[in-house]
Design a protein around this motif. Structure first.
Motif, mmCIF file in Angstrom:
data_model
loop_
_atom_site.group_PDB
_atom_site.id
_atom_site.type_symbol
_atom_site.label_atom_id
_atom_site.label_comp_id
_atom_site.label_asym_id
_atom_site.label_seq_id
_atom_site.Cartn_x
_atom_site.Cartn_y
_atom_site.Cartn_z
ATOM 1 N N ASP A 102 0.847 -1.191 0.000
ATOM 2 C CA ASP A 102 0.000 0.000 0.000
ATOM 3 C C ASP A 102 0.881 1.238 0.000
ATOM 4 N N GLY A 103 0.260 2.376 -0.156
ATOM 5 C CA GLY A 103 0.995 3.619 0.021
ATOM 6 C C GLY A 103 1.327 4.370 -1.242
ATOM 7 N N ARG A 106 0.025 7.876 -1.112
ATOM 8 C CA ARG A 106 0.768 8.664 -0.113
ATOM 9 C C ARG A 106 2.147 9.053 -0.653
ATOM 10 N N THR A 109 1.792 11.871 -3.210
ATOM 11 C CA THR A 109 1.547 13.135 -2.512
ATOM 12 C C THR A 109 2.839 13.682 -1.918
ATOM 13 N N THR A 110 3.631 12.822 -1.310
ATOM 14 C CA THR A 110 4.890 13.248 -0.692
ATOM 15 C C THR A 110 5.865 13.775 -1.740
ATOM 16 N N GLU A 113 4.736 17.201 -2.569
ATOM 17 C CA GLU A 113 4.986 18.127 -1.453
ATOM 18 C C GLU A 113 6.452 18.523 -1.363
#
Length: 125
Positions: A102-103, A106, A109-110, A113
């Motif tokens: 998973d991830g 995330r 997004t990181t 960012e």
């Protein structure tokens, strides 16, 4: 993650390797996902990794957008246990290589960012 066209400063690299060394003392087996956008570490920087870390216990997935560099890293990874190169959009495959199921969202997004680019399949060929 590095921004396109920038060299990795030696002081930044030393701090990064020290951080990895501290993590590896607590967690012996580390998985690293690298979204490479800038220039590769210098030979001196790569040597520091070899001296300071237990590289046999590190799994590294490298996301690359340059097709020529992707081929070079894939060939090189034949000789580097636990290292694999992926096209820049293959985040889920890279995470699976690291044992993470998973991830992906995330991670995307990181990367954004931190000022990086998240590639689509059509953008990386």
């Amino acid at each position: 993650m590095n921004r396109p066209g920038l060299d990795i400063a030696d002081d930044d690299w030393r701090a990064y390797v020290q951080w990895l060394k501290d993590v590896q003392q607590r967690i012996p087996d580390i998985g690293i996902l690298t979204a490479a956008g800038g220039r590769a570490p210098t030979s001196a920087q790569r040597s520091l990794v070899s001296r300071e870390l237990n590289t046999d216990a590190i799994r590294m997935a490298i996301l690359l957008s340059d097709p020529a560099l992707l081929v070079i890293v894939r060939v090189t990874s034949w000789f580097m246990k636990g290292t694999a190169a992926f096209k820049a959009h293959e985040i889920d495959a890279a995470l699976a290589f690291l044992g993470e199921r998973d991830g992906g969202a995330r991670v995307r997004t990181t990367i954004r960012e931190l000022g990086g680019v998240v590639f689509s399949e059509s953008a990386t060929g």
